[in-house]
Design an enzyme around this catalytic site. Structure first.
Site, PDB file in Angstrom:
ATOM      1  N   CYS A   1       5.718  75.108-117.456  1.00 43.73           N
ATOM      2  CA  CYS A   1       4.402  74.272-117.503  1.00 43.73           C
ATOM      3  C   CYS A   1       4.200  73.393-116.266  1.00 43.73           C
ATOM      4  CB  CYS A   1       4.532  73.455-118.706  1.00 43.73           C
ATOM      5  SG  CYS A   1       4.080  74.421-120.277  1.00 43.73           S
TER       6      CYS A   1
ATOM      7  N   ASN B   1       1.253  80.011-114.731  1.00 41.03           N
ATOM      8  CA  ASN B   1       2.587  80.038-115.807  1.00 41.03           C
ATOM      9  C   ASN B   1       1.996  80.817-116.815  1.00 41.03           C
ATOM     10  OD1 ASN B   1       5.007  79.538-117.138  1.00 41.03           O
ATOM     11  ND2 ASN B   1       4.119  77.815-117.853  1.00 41.03           N
ATOM     12  N   GLU B   2       1.990  80.321-118.019  1.00 42.34           N
ATOM     13  CA  GLU B   2       1.466  81.097-119.050  1.00 42.34           C
ATOM     14  C   GLU B   2       0.181  80.654-119.683  1.00 42.34           C
ATOM     15  OE1 GLU B   2       4.493  79.889-122.331  1.00 42.34           O
ATOM     16  OE2 GLU B   2       3.267  77.931-122.371  1.00 42.34           O
TER      17      GLU B   2
ATOM     18  N   GLU C   1      13.376  75.191-114.513  1.00 42.04           N
ATOM     19  CA  GLU C   1      12.282  74.189-114.532  1.00 42.04           C
ATOM     20  C   GLU C   1      12.688  72.696-114.592  1.00 42.04           C
ATOM     21  OE1 GLU C   1       9.563  74.622-117.920  1.00 42.04           O
ATOM     22  OE2 GLU C   1       8.013  73.236-116.987  1.00 42.04           O
TER      23      GLU C   1
HETATM   24  O1  AHR Z   1      10.577  76.430-121.402  1.00 45.36           O
HETATM   25  C1  AHR Z   1       9.743  75.315-121.652  1.00 45.36           C
HETATM   26  C2  AHR Z   1       8.166  75.480-121.713  1.00 45.36           C
HETATM   27  O2  AHR Z   1       7.856  76.648-122.661  1.00 45.36           O
HETATM   28  C3  AHR Z   1       7.766  76.065-120.298  1.00 45.36           C
HETATM   29  O3  AHR Z   1       7.510  75.114-119.478  1.00 45.36           O
HETATM   30  C4  AHR Z   1       6.667  76.702-120.713  1.00 45.36           C
HETATM   31  O4  AHR Z   1       6.399  77.854-119.761  1.00 45.36           O
HETATM   32  C5  AHR Z   1       6.708  77.348-122.200  1.00 45.36           C
HETATM   33  O5  AHR Z   1       5.433  76.869-122.925  1.00 45.36           O
END
Ligand code: AHR
Length: 679
Positions: free
Chosen positions: A246, A377-378, A51
Site C-alpha cells: 500500500c 499494487n492491489e 514494504e
Molecule cells: O502486507 C500488508 C498490506 O496488505 C500491503 O501493504 C497491501 O498490499 C495489502 O493489503
C-alpha cells in the site's frame, strides 16, 4: 511406530525400510515416479516482499541510528532534546535559506554562553544501541555565523550520561558543508543517545545529522543492518518485490511512493510521511516517516547482494482505494508512465542515458538487470484497468523484454477478482497476475489445489502476498506456518503456471508495528524468524528443478464447515473448495545439481501420521538420506526474542535400504526429505 518412540532414538535415525513390501502398518502411501519428470519448477517461485510497514525501513533494515535526522517530521523536534552543560541558549527549527529545496527544515542553535557545551541530543528509534569497541560514523551538514569561533563535539552517551566516545568537527563557515567523524564506543548500551554540542557563542545551523554503525551490511555508508540482511540471505529469495504494498499507493496521491525522490545524495531525498502512521485503527504511529535513505538504488543493490531478481512496483495513478481513493485523470497519466520508463533506464540503461548516468554516478556502472515491473499494487475495478492499459501499451512498445505484474485486487474469489480475470480471459494482456490471500489457516488447507485446474495458456500467477491469519489475534503460530506449507506444496506442484510467490509482510519491529503476522521480528539489536520464516526458507532452499509425479494414496479427510472467503470488502463469490482434503500434503521434485529427489510433506492435522514413501523408477537409494523437520510441541507455539528457535528446522539422518521408507510425520509439521538415487 509412535512419534514418542521415533524421537526416543535421539532424533537421529528414523525408520528403516525394505524394498517393495513393507511391514509397517501404515494408512498413507506416498508414491513418487522418479523416472517421469514433469514440468520445470519456476526458478523465481519463492521470493520476498519488502514494504516499509512496521518500521521495516527507517528504524528497521535501514541502519541509520538517528531518528528525524533532517527535522522534517511534522513535530520537527521529535526525538531531539536540548542539552546544556552550564551554558545558555535556545534551539529552533528554521526554513530560511535551507540546505536544498527537498530538505526545507533545519535546526538552529543560538548559543549565548556555551558553558561546557550547548546543543541537542537525539534518542534514536527508542534509544541508540551501541557495542563496546565498535565504530560509529557521524555525519552532519552545518554552517555558522561569523560570530561562532568554536567547534562542534559529537558525543555518544549511555543511559546514565557517561560518555562512550566523541569526535570533533571544526571549520564551520557561513556555507552549508558536510562534516564527518568517527566515534568509537568504549561501552555497550541499549539506550544511548547522540549529543551534538557547540563550544562557543554564536549561531550554528545543523541538518541531516546522521549516525551509522560502521559494521553495517558490507560496511557500506548509508548501509543496512547486517544481521537483518543475513536473515534475508538465509531465505535464499529468488526475487524481491519492493517498495510494497500500500505504501506504493499512498493514503492520497501526494503521499504516494515516487522512486525519483529516493535516489542520489541522502540530503537531497525528499522525505514523506508513512501512510502506516494511521492506516490501522488501534495501531497508530504518528511519528512514522520515510527518509528514503533506503531508496531504489539501495533496493536494487540489496537484490544484487542477496541474489534476488528485482521486482519494483510503481504507482499507476491511483491512491489507496481503502483510503482517499484519489485518481489521476487518464489524460494526465503521462508523467506516471514516464516514471516507469525512466525506472527501466535507471536500472538497465547505459551510462550515456540520462537515468543510466544517475545509477553510474551512485556507484553502479553495471546494469541491475531488471526484468520485472509491477503496475500498481492491489488496485481493483475498471479504474485500474483503464490505467493499466495505458501503462501496458507504453511499456511493451518500448520494453517488450520487461515482464509486467498486473494485479487481480486485494483478494480472491470476490467480485473485484472476478472482474480482473474476466478481463484477462477476454483479451486484456497480462504476463503475471498478482493475487493476495490473508486468510485463516483452514483456507490455506482448502486452497492447496486451487491452481491444479488453472488455464495453462493464460497469464502466470504471482501469489504475491499471503499469510495465514490464525484467529483474530493473527498469531504467528506453528498452526499458521504449517497451513502455509500445505498450501505451498500446491504452488510447487503448479509451478508451471505459478511463477512467483511471497509471504507478506517481511519485517516488523517490536513495539512499533502496525500489521501482524510478519516474517521477521526485530528490535534494535535482535531478530528472529517466525515459524513461517522457516517454512519459506525450507521451500526456497530446497526448491527442486523439476516436479515428479506424486500420489497420496489414503482415504481423504472430510472438509470442515465452509469459511468466509472474502477479506477484501468486495462481494464474496462462492469460494474455491475441493471435495476433500488429502491425508498428507506432499509434492516431489528433482534437484538436478545435487542429483537428489526432494519431497515436501506437510501434516497440518492434530494427529501424527504414519506413511510409507515409495520411489518408483529408481533401482536403489543411497543408504543415508536427509530429513529436515519443522515442528514444535504445540500448534499454538510461536517464536519470540526469548525463544527464537522454538519452531526451527531440525535435521536428521535417515537410514535407508532399498527404494522406500516408512516414516511418521508429527502433528503440525513440515518435513523435507532429500533422497539420493544410486544408479
Ligand atoms: O502486507 C500488508 C498490506 O496488505 C500491503 O501493504 C497491501 O498490499 C495489502 O493489503
Amino acid at each position: 511406530m509412535t512419534l514418542k518412540k521415533l524421537t526416543g532414538l535421539a532424533g537421529l535415525v528414523a525408520l528403516i525400510l525394505t524394498p517393495g513390501a513393507f511391514a509397517v502398518d501404515t494408512a498413507v502411501r506416498l508414491i513418487v515416479d522418479a523416472d517421469k519428470p514433469g514440468h520445470a519448477v519456476s526458478p523465481t517461485l519463492h521470493g520476498i516482499f519488502f514494504e516499509d510497514i512496521n518500521y521495516g525501513a527507517d528504524g528497521g533494515l535501514y541502519a541509520e541510528l538517528v531518528q528525524n535526522r533532517s527535522f522534517e517530521h511534522k513535530e520537527s523536534l521529535y526525538s531531539w532534546a536540548t542539552v546544556s552543560l552550564d551554558g545558555d541558549g535556545s534551539i529552533s527549527v528554521e526554513t530560511a535559506d535551507p540546505l536544498n529545496a527537498s530538505n526545507p527544515h533545519y535546526l538552529r542553535l543560538t548559543v549565548r554562553t556555551p558553558g561546557k557545551g550547548f546543543g541537542v541530543a537525539n534518542y534514536g528509534f527508542g534509544g541508540i544501541a551501541v557495542k563496546q569497541g565498535e565504530n560509529y560514523l557521524f555525519a552532519v551538514r552545518a554552517r555558522a555565523d561569523a560570530a561562532f569561533k568554536g567547534k562542534l563535539v559529537a558525543v555518544l552517551e549511555d543511559e546514565t550520561g557517561r560518555p562512550l566516545g566523541e569526535c570533533k568537527i571544526e571549520g564551520l563557515s557561513g556555507q552549508w558543508q558536510k562534516f564527518e567523524g568517527t566515534l568509537k564506543s568504549s561501552g555497550t548500551a541499549l539506550h544511548a543517545r547522540l549529543v551534538v554540542l557547540a563550544t562557543a557563542a554564536g549561531r550554528v545551523d545543523l541538518d541531516v545529522a546522521s549516525l551509522f554503525p560502521e559494521n553495517s551490511w558490507k560496511q557500506r555508508r548509508n548501509g543496512l543492518r547486517a544481521d537483518l540482511v543475513q536473515m534475508l540471505v538465509d531465505l535464499k529469495p529468488a526475487f524481491m518485490r519492493f517498495p510494497g504494498g500500500c505504501i506504493v499507493e499512498g493514503n492520497d496521491l501526494p503521499n504516494r511512493y515516487e522512486w525519483k525522490d529516493t535516489i542520489g545524495d541522502i540530503a537531497e531525498r525528499k522525505q514523506n510521511w508513512n501512510r502506516w502512521q494511521d492506516a490501522m485503527r488501534g495501531q497508530t504511529a504518528p511519528q512514522y516517516y520515510q527518509t528514503y535513505g533506503l531508496g531504489f538504488f539501495e533496493f536494487f543493490q540489496l537484490c544484487e547482494d542477496i541474489g534476488a531478481a528485482p521486482l519494483p512496483i510503481l504507482n499507476c495513478g491511483m491512491a489507496c482505494q481503502y483510503q482517499s481513493k484519489q485518481l489521476v485523470p487518464l489524460d494526465q497519466l503521462d508523467p506516471f508512465v514516464q516514471d516507469a520508463l525512466d525506472l527501466i533506464e535507471f536500472a538497465n540503461g547505459p551510462a550515456t542515458s540520462p537515468w543510466g548516468a544517475k545509477r553510474v554516478a551512485m556507484g553502479h556502472p553495471a546494469p541491475f538487470n531488471m526484468k520485472l515491473l509491477g503496475v500498481g499494487n492491489e488496485q481493483w475495478g475498471e479504474q485500474y484497468f483503464e490505467r493499466y492499459k495505458i501503462f501496458q501499451a507504453a511499456l511493451k512498445a518500448k520494453h517488450p523484454e520487461i515482464q509486467l505484474v498486473t494485479t487481480a485486487g486485494p483478494g480472491v474469489d470476490d467480485a473485484s477478482w472476478k472482474l480482473a480475470w474476466d478481463k484477462f480471459r477476454s483479451g486484456t494482456p497480462a504476463d503475471i497476475v498478482d493475487e493476495h490471500y490473508y486468510r485463516p489457516p483452514q483456507w490455506f488447507l482448502e486452497n492447496a489445489t486451487r491452481y491444479d485446474a488453472q488455464d495453462r495458456a493464460g497469464p502466470k500467477i504471482f501469489a504475491g502476498e499471503f499469510a495465514a491469519h490464525d484467529t483474530s489475534l493473527r498469531k504467528p503460530s506453528l498452526r499458521a506456518a504449517i497451513s502455509e506449507a500445505a498450501f505451498m506444496t500446491g504452488l510447487v506442484r503448479n509451478s508451471d503456471v505459478v511463477a512467483m510467490s511471497s509471504y507478506a509482510p517481511l519485517f516488523a519491529k517490536a513495539d512499533a508495528w502496525q500489521w501482524a503476522p510478519d516474517l521477521i521480528w526485530c528490535d534494535n539489536t535482535r531478530a528472529y524468524g517466525t515459524g513461517s520464516y522457516h517454512v519459506q526458507a525450507l521451500f526456497s532452499r530446497n526448491r527442486p528443478d523439476v516436479v515428479l509425479p506424486l500420489v497420496v494414496d489414503a482415504p481423504p479427510v472430510p472438509l470442515s464447515p465452509a469459511i468466509n472467503a472474502s477479506t477484501s470488502g468486495a462481494k464474496a463469490l462462492p469460494a474455491y473448495r475441493p471435495a476433500s482434503l488429502p491425508a498428507l500434503y506432499a509434492v516431489a521434485g528433482r534437484d538436478n545439481r545435487a542429483n537428489e529427489i526432494v519431497i515436501f510433506i506437510a501434516n497440518p492435522y492434530a494427529e501424527a501420521k504414519a506413511a510409507t514413501i515409495e520411489l518408483r523408477g529408481v533401482t536403489q537409494l543411497a543408504s543415508a538420506a536427509k530429513a529436515i523437520v519443522l515442528t514444535s510441541a504445540s500448534p499454538d507455539d510461536e517464536n519470540s526474542f526469548e525463544a527464537p528457535m522454538k519452531i526451527a528446522p531440525r535435521e536428521e539422518t535417515v537410514a535407508i535400504s532399498g527404494t522406500s521408507l516408512a516414516r511418521t510425520f508429527p502433528a503440525y509439521s513440515l518435513t523435507v526429505l532429500r533422497l539420493k538415487p544410486v544408479n
